[in-house]
Design a protein around this motif. Sequence first.
Motif, mmCIF file in Angstrom:
data_model
loop_
_atom_site.group_PDB
_atom_site.id
_atom_site.type_symbol
_atom_site.label_atom_id
_atom_site.label_comp_id
_atom_site.label_asym_id
_atom_site.label_seq_id
_atom_site.Cartn_x
_atom_site.Cartn_y
_atom_site.Cartn_z
ATOM 1 N N LYS A 125 0.834 -1.209 0.000
ATOM 2 C CA LYS A 125 0.000 0.000 0.000
ATOM 3 C C LYS A 125 0.868 1.259 0.000
ATOM 4 C CE LYS A 125 -3.949 -2.139 2.248
ATOM 5 N NZ LYS A 125 -4.759 -2.256 3.454
ATOM 6 N N ALA A 126 1.898 1.273 0.816
ATOM 7 C CA ALA A 126 2.796 2.425 0.860
ATOM 8 C C ALA A 126 3.526 2.592 -0.467
ATOM 9 C CB ALA A 126 3.801 2.277 2.006
ATOM 10 N N CYS A 127 3.841 1.481 -1.102
ATOM 11 C CA CYS A 127 4.536 1.502 -2.391
ATOM 12 C C CYS A 127 3.632 2.088 -3.487
ATOM 13 C CB CYS A 127 4.966 0.093 -2.748
ATOM 14 S SG CYS A 127 6.359 0.009 -3.840
ATOM 15 N N ILE A 128 2.362 1.732 -3.459
ATOM 16 C CA ILE A 128 1.410 2.272 -4.426
ATOM 17 C C ILE A 128 1.277 3.782 -4.236
ATOM 18 C CG2 ILE A 128 -1.049 2.302 -5.052
ATOM 19 C CD1 ILE A 128 -0.970 -0.788 -4.481
ATOM 20 N N ASN A 129 1.229 4.236 -2.979
ATOM 21 C CA ASN A 129 1.185 5.672 -2.706
ATOM 22 C C ASN A 129 2.460 6.366 -3.176
ATOM 23 O OD1 ASN A 129 -1.351 5.484 -1.541
ATOM 24 N ND2 ASN A 129 -0.549 5.306 0.536
ATOM 25 N N LEU A 130 3.579 5.694 -3.013
ATOM 26 C CA LEU A 130 4.850 6.262 -3.467
ATOM 27 C C LEU A 130 4.862 6.400 -4.987
ATOM 28 C CD1 LEU A 130 7.570 7.045 -2.037
ATOM 29 C CD2 LEU A 130 8.449 4.896 -2.912
ATOM 30 N N ASP A 131 4.320 5.408 -5.681
ATOM 31 C CA ASP A 131 4.231 5.466 -7.143
ATOM 32 C C ASP A 131 3.350 6.636 -7.583
ATOM 33 O OD1 ASP A 131 4.652 4.592 -9.817
ATOM 34 O OD2 ASP A 131 2.762 3.486 -9.760
ATOM 35 N N GLU A 132 2.224 6.819 -6.916
ATOM 36 C CA GLU A 132 1.340 7.940 -7.247
ATOM 37 C C GLU A 132 2.028 9.278 -6.980
ATOM 38 O OE1 GLU A 132 -2.199 7.167 -4.995
ATOM 39 O OE2 GLU A 132 -2.788 5.483 -6.282
ATOM 40 N N ASN A 162 4.004 16.173 -0.728
ATOM 41 C CA ASN A 162 3.297 14.884 -0.779
ATOM 42 C C ASN A 162 4.283 13.735 -0.971
ATOM 43 O OD1 ASN A 162 0.858 16.163 -0.482
ATOM 44 N ND2 ASN A 162 0.363 16.135 -2.653
ATOM 45 N N ALA A 163 5.298 13.970 -1.782
ATOM 46 C CA ALA A 163 6.305 12.937 -2.035
ATOM 47 C C ALA A 163 7.081 12.613 -0.756
ATOM 48 C CB ALA A 163 7.254 13.387 -3.138
ATOM 49 N N ARG A 164 7.398 13.619 0.038
ATOM 50 C CA ARG A 164 8.103 13.369 1.296
ATOM 51 C C ARG A 164 7.248 12.535 2.251
ATOM 52 N NH1 ARG A 164 9.319 19.143 1.687
ATOM 53 N NH2 ARG A 164 10.851 19.418 0.064
ATOM 54 N N LYS A 165 5.944 12.845 2.279
ATOM 55 C CA LYS A 165 5.035 12.075 3.140
ATOM 56 C C LYS A 165 4.948 10.626 2.668
ATOM 57 C CE LYS A 165 2.172 16.054 4.307
ATOM 58 N NZ LYS A 165 0.872 16.713 4.073
ATOM 59 N N ALA A 166 4.888 10.426 1.357
ATOM 60 C CA ALA A 166 4.807 9.064 0.811
ATOM 61 C C ALA A 166 6.075 8.278 1.127
ATOM 62 C CB ALA A 166 4.561 9.112 -0.696
ATOM 63 N N SER A 168 8.087 8.788 3.675
ATOM 64 C CA SER A 168 8.063 8.518 5.108
ATOM 65 C C SER A 168 7.129 7.349 5.433
ATOM 66 C CB SER A 168 7.625 9.779 5.853
ATOM 67 O OG SER A 168 7.588 9.551 7.230
ATOM 68 N N ALA A 169 5.975 7.294 4.757
ATOM 69 C CA ALA A 169 5.028 6.190 4.978
ATOM 70 C C ALA A 169 5.630 4.864 4.536
ATOM 71 C CB ALA A 169 3.724 6.459 4.237
ATOM 72 N N LEU A 170 6.343 4.860 3.412
ATOM 73 C CA LEU A 170 6.998 3.629 2.961
ATOM 74 C C LEU A 170 8.064 3.198 3.961
ATOM 75 C CD1 LEU A 170 7.488 1.445 0.741
ATOM 76 C CD2 LEU A 170 9.326 2.922 -0.032
ATOM 77 N N LEU A 171 8.835 4.134 4.440
ATOM 78 C CA LEU A 171 9.885 3.814 5.404
ATOM 79 C C LEU A 171 9.285 3.213 6.676
ATOM 80 C CD1 LEU A 171 12.918 3.916 5.889
ATOM 81 C CD2 LEU A 171 12.617 6.209 6.821
ATOM 82 N N ASP A 172 8.175 3.777 7.146
ATOM 83 C CA ASP A 172 7.514 3.230 8.341
ATOM 84 C C ASP A 172 7.010 1.809 8.094
ATOM 85 O OD1 ASP A 172 7.994 5.579 9.705
ATOM 86 O OD2 ASP A 172 5.959 6.372 9.427
ATOM 87 N N ALA A 173 6.377 1.591 6.941
ATOM 88 C CA ALA A 173 5.860 0.253 6.622
ATOM 89 C C ALA A 173 6.997 -0.751 6.478
ATOM 90 C CB ALA A 173 5.018 0.297 5.348
ATOM 91 N N ALA A 174 8.074 -0.351 5.823
ATOM 92 C CA ALA A 174 9.227 -1.240 5.639
ATOM 93 C C ALA A 174 9.871 -1.557 6.983
ATOM 94 C CB ALA A 174 10.239 -0.609 4.697
#
Length: 186
Positions: A125-132, A162-166, A168-174
């Motif tokens: 999910k975080a990866c999909i947000n990062l792609d967007e 928005n990219a920084r937030k995405a 950060s979300a990926l880093l938290d999920a990972a």
Amino acid sequence: MTSEVASIVAAVIAGAVALASGFFFGRRQVRDQAAVEHGQWLRGQRQDAYVALLDAWDTAVKEFQEEIDRGEYFDQIAAHEEALRGPDFWEDHMESVATHVDRISEGVQRRLERVLLLGPEPVDKACINLDEALKALGSSVRSKSGTSDWPNYDMYWEMSMNARKARSALLDAARGSMREAPRPGR
């Protein structure tokens, strides 16, 4: 039945039970060991994929920023080039920006796909947000290209946040997925 026969039958039954339980528990131990080893392998693959994605992401964001930074001198260059080449300059500029954005984005796509293959679900999910976020950031760099209003700083800064937030979300999920140790029976 004599006591000798009863003893032999009891010994045979006890031996069969011991053999069966040894076989059962031995199989279970091998299966659990295989599950843990696979989990450790998968964890290593995930770690490599996450690090590669974050490195590619940081490189892409830096290159997008460099592309936007070219806009600082764009007014002077554009006036001179337009005088020399006419309207072709604006078309070439739009194509050039699009080509740069596509090249930068391609550097991240394979790594995104690899992470999506490895999971787990929160990271997907975080990866999909990062792609967007990457696509939106690229669109903001392209925005108003081919016109004298390029770059669109307002849109770029908004998409950059928005990219920084995405990221950060990926880093938290990972981080969450890497902190779970592989266990048997999962």
